[in-house]
Each structure stands twice: as C-alpha cells, then as structure tokens.
Scaffold this active site. Structure first.
Site, PDB file in Angstrom:
ATOM      1  N   LYS A   1      -1.362  -4.225  -3.056  1.00  0.00           N
ATOM      2  CA  LYS A   1      -2.619  -3.589  -2.350  1.00  0.00           C
ATOM      3  C   LYS A   1      -2.771  -2.289  -2.898  1.00  0.00           C
ATOM      4  O   LYS A   1      -2.138  -1.272  -2.546  1.00  0.00           O
ATOM      5  CB  LYS A   1      -2.714  -3.557  -0.974  1.00  0.00           C
ATOM      6  CG  LYS A   1      -3.789  -3.179  -0.394  1.00  0.00           C
ATOM      7  CD  LYS A   1      -3.851  -3.197   1.224  1.00  0.00           C
ATOM      8  CE  LYS A   1      -5.245  -2.630   1.461  1.00  0.00           C
ATOM      9  NZ  LYS A   1      -5.667  -1.279   1.292  1.00  0.00           N
TER      10      LYS A   1
ATOM     11  N   SER B   1       0.675  -1.322   0.044  1.00  0.00           N
ATOM     12  CA  SER B   1      -0.008   0.121  -0.098  1.00  0.00           C
ATOM     13  C   SER B   1       0.732   1.314   0.091  1.00  0.00           C
ATOM     14  O   SER B   1       1.276   1.620  -1.026  1.00  0.00           O
ATOM     15  CB  SER B   1      -0.918   0.082   1.049  1.00  0.00           C
ATOM     16  OG  SER B   1      -1.977   0.883   0.822  1.00  0.00           O
TER      17      SER B   1
ATOM     18  N   ASP C   1       8.690   5.521 -11.384  1.00  0.00           N
ATOM     19  CA  ASP C   1       8.022   6.208 -12.437  1.00  0.00           C
ATOM     20  C   ASP C   1       8.996   7.606 -12.728  1.00  0.00           C
ATOM     21  O   ASP C   1       8.865   7.907 -13.816  1.00  0.00           O
ATOM     22  CB  ASP C   1       6.790   6.489 -12.102  1.00  0.00           C
ATOM     23  CG  ASP C   1       5.795   5.402 -12.541  1.00  0.00           C
ATOM     24  OD1 ASP C   1       6.216   4.382 -12.597  1.00  0.00           O
ATOM     25  OD2 ASP C   1       4.215   5.667 -12.138  1.00  0.00           O
TER      26      ASP C   1
END
Length: 455
Positions: free
Chosen positions: A324, A299, A310
């Site tokens: 998750k 998470s 990214d």
C-alpha cells in the site's frame, strides 16, 4: 495504512489510527483541472436520479439517494477512498488514543466481502485465531455481500463483553469456519520489547500511533539497561503491522538512521508533496539489525522497511509486504460528514513506489508444510495488488525481483509475532531465523572492526 498526520487517518475495523482536529474543506485544497464541464454525464445523472424517484419500488429520500451517489463516486476511485458519515468520523476521532471497542482487526472490502488485512496483537480477534487473508462472509448470520465497509464495521463493533459470530472462508479450509469472538475494549500497546538472549534485543511494533516514536526510544533505553551493555544487534518486528501515523513511522526509521531521506510523497497539489529526512543519531550505535515483514505489513511499516533497506542499514527478512503505497487525507465537510481521499503516492529514499508491489525482503522465508506451499498450488496472501481498482505503481514496475529464499520446516505459517511471555525456546521459525542471521551479522561486524584496527 498511511496518512498525512496533519489532517488525519483512515478508520477501518481496527479504528486504531489518529486524526488532527482541524476542519478542512475540499475546495480549499484542490484546484480542478481546466477542462470542459461534462454536461452529458450530468444530464445522465439527473435522468437516472429522476427515474429512481419515479419508478423505484419504494419511496426514496432525496438526501439519502445523493449520499449513496457520493459513496459510489468515492468507492469507485480506489479501495481506500470513502465517504464517512458523522458516526464513522466520530469513531475515527475516538481512536486517537489507541483505545476503542471492538474485535481488533484491520479489514478492507474486496469483491463485496470483508477481508482481514491483519489482526492486532493481543486482541480478541488474534486470540480467536483470525488470520490475515480471512474472508468474512457473515456477521451474526447477516450476509456481508452488498454491505458498505462502514456497515460491516458497525456490526463488528459493539459494547465490550458482547459477542459476535463470524463466518469465515479461509484458504486451505474445506468448509467455512464459524468463529465466535467476544468484543473488548482494545487498548493497543504499539511497542513491546524484550531481550531474546544476552546482547540481542527484540522490538515489536504492532501499529504506528502518535506515541510510537517515544515508546520506541523508551524501549531501547530499557533494553540497554537490562543488557547492562550496548546491544550486539536488534530484531525489529513489523509483521502484521497495518500502518498508522506518518510522523511515527518517520521517527522510528530516524531512530536507526544518521542522515538521508526517509520518505517522500508526490500528489497533484503542493500540500501533497512532502519530504522527511533523518537526523543525526542511531539508538543502536551502528549494531546490525534485522527487520521482519510479511503480507500483513502495510503502509507506514513499509515506509520503515523501505528506508532501512534503501540505506542498507539492516536486512529485511520474511515475506513480501502488502503493497500500500498511497496516502489518504481526511477532509472534513461542513455537514459533519468527511471524505477519506487518496491524495498522493509515497516513495522510498531510492525513489521506489511499493504501490501494489510491496517491499521485497532481502531474504525471503518460504512457507512450507511437508512441501513448499509455492509448489502445492496454494493461493497467494491478500496484498494491495489483489484489491479491485487498486492504484497502479506510478513507476510502472513489473513484478518484483525474487530474493534469496530460506526453506521452512515448520508445520504451517502462522504469520504472527510471538507474545512477550513466550520463552526463547518457543520462538517462531521466522524469529529464530532472524536471530541466527543477526548473530552472523554481528560476527562479521566484529571481525571487520578488528581487521580495520589491525591494519
């Protein structure tokens, strides 16, 4: 775990996350779809309710029967939605400061048993040898099968100094393990830091608490002072970090990013849609970083790793994360009860959903004993995609692309971060590889800067 800080956080065995105090009523948040009322289903519910009242072997209280129906309705949605009674809700509120009584493990319910997502650093559970993926089948001789997660959590919690005995099934063990654990007051220090060697820092974040962001900035300041010069590189250790407060994850990612999107969420309501962007400033001043993750990274820790990956700000190293990618909101009811409801998916800056897929490391470390575990028929570790009724990936992605691998020659994969007291000579294999990689990245960066100046 991942939650909207404005409304609160999930409580599980760790009970280490946080909750805002505001009262929220579900009807104020969600407008139902325009569709016909399911009269047939309601008639069936009424009929079954009547049959139970008339024929069940013992008398059943109407209120308890309806509460059980609500629990079933929520638990049938996905592994993370749940009905919280006042005691569960109180436990959640008590956990706000990162201090609670218990064992120090993050758990989930799977196929009727309690499964360990990860132990928390420096807690009785970790010291007793509890590992990610362990399946708890008995608590003090009481079978877990058939219990609600909240019931199991109540048994695991208790007065500090008392003991409980866990019967555990573990991959590779020929018989169940019986592990005694003494309960303690769990004071979770979410951020720890040290110099691995001159110029190279190490920061371990075990959970994302309300104060984790400021704690990270303080840790970085201390590392720079101890090093007496800017750091050449940093290892950010998010292994076995089950998640926590959204805003803290954003603060940590923002600390290393100058600009750009960090995370965004999408749900069915306007309140569920959220975008978080980085602000100018990099506490590492552009020096290279390596982020360590594993199957216990879930998470909020996946948000940080995904943003770093990214934006190509650092190298992600280790094992695929838990996967998750959903947001839970705590909705308090007038009765003192509350529901924990999945309200949105979250996405990395490039639009990736990691739901049931996880963050795939740029460099994957292979688990090995004398031979690679992948080639010896070993079971995969517990991940979101292993859970019953897990949400599908909203982007419809197939299995993640395999990254480059580095073979391990360690005796086994402990999947645990080193404690601050361990010396450099006792670095675990994963941390040792990360440090070597970090040195290589620093050399490349220095050479690149020199070439730029020369031209």
């Amino acid at each position: 775990m991942f939650f909207n800080r404005s409304t609160g956080l999930l409580v599980t065995c760790v009970l280490c996350l946080s909750l805002a105090a505001g009262r929220v009523v579900l009807a104020d948040k969600v407008e139902p779809d325009e569709q016909e009322i399911p009269y047939e289903a309601l008639r069936s519910f009424t009929e079954i309710f009547g049959r139970i009242k008339a024929h069940y072997v013992e008398s059943v209280d109407d209120e308890e029967l309806l509460k059980s129906a609500i629990r079933g309705m929520l638990s049938g949605l996905d592994p993370h939605s749940a009905y919280l009674d006042p005691e569960d809700f109180t436990n959640l509120q008590e956990s706000t400061a990162g201090e609670f009584g218990g064992l120090g493990i993050e758990v989930t319910m799977e196929n009727g048993f309690v499964k360990v997502v990860s132990p928390i650093d420096d807690t009785p559970a970790q010291r007793a040898g509890i590992q990610p993926g362990d399946l708890i089948i008995r608590i003090d001789e009481k079978p877990v099968k058939g219990m609600e997660l909240s019931e199991a959590v109540t048994l695991l919690r208790g007065k500090p100094g008392t003991s409980t005995e866990l019967t555990i099934v573990r991959e590779g063990a020929t018989s169940p393990l019986i592990i005694p654990v003494e309960r303690a007051t769990i004071q979770v220090k979410s951020v720890r830091a040290r110099l691995l060697e001159p110029g190279y820092g190490y920061v371990r974040i075990s959970t994302f608490q309300v104060r984790s962001g400021p704690a990270l900035f303080k840790a970085m300041e201390d590392l720079h002072k101890e090093n007496k010069a800017p750091l050449k590189g940093l290892i950010l250790d998010l292994r076995n970090n089950p998640g926590g407060v959204l805003s803290s994850a954003v603060e940590v990612a923002d600390a290393f990013l100058d600009d750009g999107l960090i995370v965004y969420t999408k749900g069915r309501t306007n309140e569920a849609d959220l975008r978080q962007n980085a602000t100018p400033g990099d506490v590492l001043n552009g020096s290279p970083m390596v982020v360590l993750i594993n199957g216990g990274s879930a998470s909020a820790s996946e948000i940080v790793a995904g943003a770093i990956q990214d934006h190509v700000r650092g190298i992600i190293m280790g094992y695929p994360s838990f996967g998750k990618g959903s947001v839970q909101t705590i909705l308090e009811l007038e009765s003192g009860y509350a529901i924990k409801l999945t309200t949105a998916h979250y996405f990395t800056p490039s639009g990736r959903s990691i739901q049931a897929e996880g963050i795939v490391p740029d460099i994957k470390l292979s688990r090995a004993k004398l031979e690679l575990l992948e080639s010896s028929g070993s079971l995969d570790p517990l991940r979101e995609s292993s859970l019953s009724r897990h949400l599908s990936n909203p982007n419809g992605h197939d299995a993640p692309q395999e990254p480059a691998e580095i073979d391990s020659d360690t005796v086994d994969d402990k999947d645990k971060a080193d404690s601050d007291e361990q010396s450099l000579s006792r670095l675990d294999y994963e941390l040792f590889e990360a440090l070597n990689l970090l040195k290589g990245l620093n050399i490349l960066q220095v050479k690149g800067e020199k070439n730029t100046k020369d031209t």
